[in-house]
Design a protein around this motif. Structure first.
Motif, short mmCIF file in Angstrom:
data_model
loop_
_atom_site.label_atom_id
_atom_site.label_comp_id
_atom_site.label_asym_id
_atom_site.label_seq_id
_atom_site.Cartn_x
_atom_site.Cartn_y
_atom_site.Cartn_z
N THR A 41 0.84 -1.21 0.00
CA THR A 41 0.00 0.00 0.00
C THR A 41 0.87 1.26 0.00
N GLN A 81 -7.08 0.27 -1.10
CA GLN A 81 -7.39 -0.90 -0.27
C GLN A 81 -8.64 -0.63 0.57
N ASP A 157 -5.24 -2.18 -5.22
CA ASP A 157 -4.59 -2.59 -3.98
C ASP A 157 -5.47 -3.61 -3.25
N GLU A 158 -5.11 -4.88 -3.34
CA GLU A 158 -5.83 -5.99 -2.71
C GLU A 158 -7.35 -5.88 -2.89
#
Ligand SMILES: Nc1ncnc2c1ncn2[C@@H]1O[C@H](COP(=O)(O)OP(=O)(O)OP(=O)(O)O)[C@@H](O)[C@H]1O
Ligand SMILES: [Mg+2]
Length: 308
Positions: A41, A81, A157-158
Motif C-alpha cells: 500500500t 485498499q 490494492d488488494e
C-alpha cells in the motif's frame, strides 16, 4: 510506461520501503505479491501521489511524478485498499461524484457510468443506496469509480480481500478483460493464486524490498530449489534439528515440520530420509510439493505469505 526507482519511505521509526525499484511496460499486468506489512500500500500510495517518498523517483507515461503530478494523475485510476464511497448515496450518484472529480464531461459521464454498471453487473441496482450493498458489490463500484476517466494505468490494492466468491470472480474477469484490451495494471495481493492467474509478471515484496521478480516461469526456474519435501516428525528436538541443519543447507523449520528445498528431488529424497534416520528422527508424514509462488516466497524469506 512505469518506472519506479529506489523508493524509500520511513514512518517515524518504521522503515516501510527500503529501496523499491521496478519497471512496467505498457499493457503489462504486474503483480506485487507480499504478506501483511510488506509495503504494497505504501508503494501504491506513493505512485498515486497520496504519499511522498523520502527518496526515489516514479515516472508514469513519461512524466516525472514529482514534477508533473497532474499529467501522471490523468493517466492513472486507483482502487485503494480501503473502499471510499458515500453510503447514503446511490451507486449512480457515487459514480457521478467520482466522475466530476476526474473531470469527465457530463454527457460522456452518463454513458460511461451505465457502461461500467453493466460491466460490473449492477445496472439494476444503480439507484439503490450503497449502504444496502454487500461488501463485494461496494468493491465493484469502487473499481468502477477508478475506471470512469478511462485511465491508461490502473492500480489495484488488494481488491478481493474479504468479499464473496461471486464478486471475486467477476473482478477477475474484469481485470482479465482490461488487460486483454491493453490496460497497464498493477495488482497487489497476498494471494499467490491471484498473482498466478492475473499477472504476466510478478514482484515478490517482503519487509520493504522486492526479493525476486519476473514471469512465473522465470521465478520458478531462477531459484536454487525446484521442489519442496515437507516432513513432519514426532520427536524434532533442537539437538536433532541442529544435526540436520549441518547436513542440509536449504531448509526452513516450522514447529515439528522441516521444509527441505531441492533441485533434484529424485536423488535427494532418499538422502533426506536417510539423514533423518541417522539422527534418530521419527517421521510422521512426508509431502512432496511442486514449486509454487508460496514455496518461492518461503525459501526466500522464511515466512508464509499468509498466516495459516
Ligand atoms: N501511516 C502510517 N504510519 C505508520 N506506519 C505505517 C503507516 N502506513 C504504513 N505503515 C507501516 O509500514 C509498513 C508497510 O505497510 P503497508 O501498508 O505498505 O503494507 P501492505 O503490504 O500494504 O500490508 P497489507 O497487506 O496488510 O495491506 C508496515 O509496517 C506498516 O505498519
Ligand atoms: Mg496494504
Amino acid at each position: 510506461m512505469i518506472n519506479v526507482s529506489n523508493l524509500r519511505k520511513t514512518f517515524d521509526t518504521i522503515e516501510a520501503l527500503k529501496g523499491i525499484s521496478f519497471n512496467i511496460q505498457q499493457g503489462e499486468c504486474y503483480g506485487l505479491l507480499g504478506p501483511n506489512g510488506a509495503g504494497k500500500t505504501t508503494t501504491i500510495s506513493i505512485m498515486s501521489t497520496l504519499l511522498e517518498p523520502n527518496e526515489g523517483k516514479v515516472s508514469i507515461a513519461g512524466y516525472d511524478l514529482k514534477k508533473n503530478p497532474l499529467e501522471c494523475k490523468k493517466n492513472i485510476g486507483v482502487v485503494t485498499q480501503e473502499i471510499a464511497l458515500y453510503n447514503e448515496l446511490s451507486a449512480y450518484d457515487n459514480l457521478q461524484f467520482w466522475g466530476g472529480l476526474y473531470n469527465v464531461p457530463k454527457l460522456e459521464l452518463k454513458a460511461r457510468i451505465d457502461e461500467l454498471l453493466n460491466l460490473f453487473g449492477l445496472l439494476e441496482r444503480k439507484n439503490d443506496k450503497v449502504k444496502t450493498y454487500s461488501g463485494g458489490m461496494k468493491r465493484r463500484i469502487n473499481i468502477a469509480s477508478a475506471l470512469l476517466h478511462m485511465p491508461n494505468v490502473l492500480f489495484m490494492d488488494e481488491p478481493t480481500v474479504g468479499i464473496d466468491p461471486q464478486s471475486r470472480n467477476l473482478i477477475f474477469e474484469v481485470v482479465e478483460k482490461l488487460h486483454k484490451e491493453g490496460m497497464t495494471i498493477i495488482y497487489t495481493t497476498h494471494y499467490m493464486e491471484e498473482a498466478e492467474r492475473l499477472c504476466n509478471r510478478i514482484g515478490i515484496i517482503d519487509d520493504g524490498i522486492i526479493v525476486a521478480q519476473g514471469t512465473l516461469d522465470e521465478l520458478k526456474t531462477s531459484g536454487s530449489m525446484k521442489e519442496t519435501v515437507v516432513i513432519s516428525f514426532t520427536n524434532l528436538t533442537e539437538k536433532r534439528f541442529t544435526k540436520i541443519s549441518n547436513d542440509w543447507n536449504d531448509h526452513q523449520r516450522f514447529d515439528d515440520t522441516i521444509h527441505f528445498f531441492s533441485k533434484n528431488i529424485q536423488g535427494d529424497l532418499s538422502k533426506i530420509i536417510l539423514k533423518c534416520n541417522e539422527v534418530g528422527l521419527d517421521i510422521l508424514h512426508i509431502d512432496i510439493r511442486k514449486i509454487t509462488l508460496e514455496t518461492i516466497f518461503l525459501s526466500l524469506t522464511g515466512k508464509h505469505l499468509r498466516d495459516k
